[in-house]
Design an enzyme around this catalytic site. Sequence first.
Site, PDB file in Angstrom:
ATOM      1  N   SER A 116      29.664  -7.519  15.655  1.00 23.45           N
ATOM      2  CA  SER A 116      29.720  -8.034  17.013  1.00 23.45           C
ATOM      3  C   SER A 116      28.758  -9.197  17.155  1.00 23.45           C
ATOM      4  O   SER A 116      27.694  -9.218  16.519  1.00 23.45           O
ATOM      5  CB  SER A 116      29.319  -6.935  18.010  1.00 23.45           C
ATOM      6  OG  SER A 116      29.154  -7.471  19.304  1.00 23.45           O
ATOM      7  N   TYR A 141      22.492  -1.314  20.394  1.00 23.52           N
ATOM      8  CA  TYR A 141      23.845  -1.668  19.949  1.00 23.52           C
ATOM      9  C   TYR A 141      23.796  -2.932  19.089  1.00 23.52           C
ATOM     10  O   TYR A 141      24.374  -2.979  17.996  1.00 23.52           O
ATOM     11  CB  TYR A 141      24.764  -1.879  21.154  1.00 23.52           C
ATOM     12  CG  TYR A 141      26.150  -2.330  20.784  1.00 23.52           C
ATOM     13  CD1 TYR A 141      27.122  -1.410  20.400  1.00 23.52           C
ATOM     14  CD2 TYR A 141      26.492  -3.679  20.809  1.00 23.52           C
ATOM     15  CE1 TYR A 141      28.395  -1.823  20.054  1.00 23.52           C
ATOM     16  CE2 TYR A 141      27.766  -4.108  20.452  1.00 23.52           C
ATOM     17  CZ  TYR A 141      28.709  -3.168  20.087  1.00 23.52           C
ATOM     18  OH  TYR A 141      29.981  -3.582  19.732  1.00 23.52           O
TER      19      TYR A 141
END
Length: 173
Positions: A116, A141
């Site tokens: 990501s 994350y």
Amino acid sequence: LAAMGADLVLVARNEEKAKALQASIQQQTGQQPDYLLADLSDLGQIRRLAGEFQAKYDRLDVLVNNAGAFFLNRQESVDGFELTLATNHLNYFLLTNLLLDNLKASQNARIVNVASDAHHGNVIDFDDLNSTKDYAGMRVYGQSKLANIMFTYELARRLEGSQITANSLHPGF
């Protein structure tokens, strides 16, 4: 991939959802993928999953690691790891390493690690991998996705000269 004629093996936590996806893929492409069940935050289930795969299949042409979980509050996996790290990264690392022989048995195998752009601006705090001191969901994350990218670069380096490629990507929003 199914529309291109690939034989797929899906991994899901929930059998009902796996069957629904299997039926959808079959309806759209005529291909009926297989599926295996596992919670990818649980290292024991990942080991079982790899064993089940190896009992059914000799080779693996493409491994797509595509887990991404985000938690507002800190949680732990059954193994005692912070849940984002366990789900988003430790699973990629363990499953890939357990299936390396199957990938080596294929000609021109590929490993695709979905990461990501959330990794930008993050550093991994190796002194607090479990994020016990200061938990912030988005930072944790981002760190897990940075770990995916770092793992992919190192994996590509170690596989250099073999017929296996390792790549990471940002899937988009």
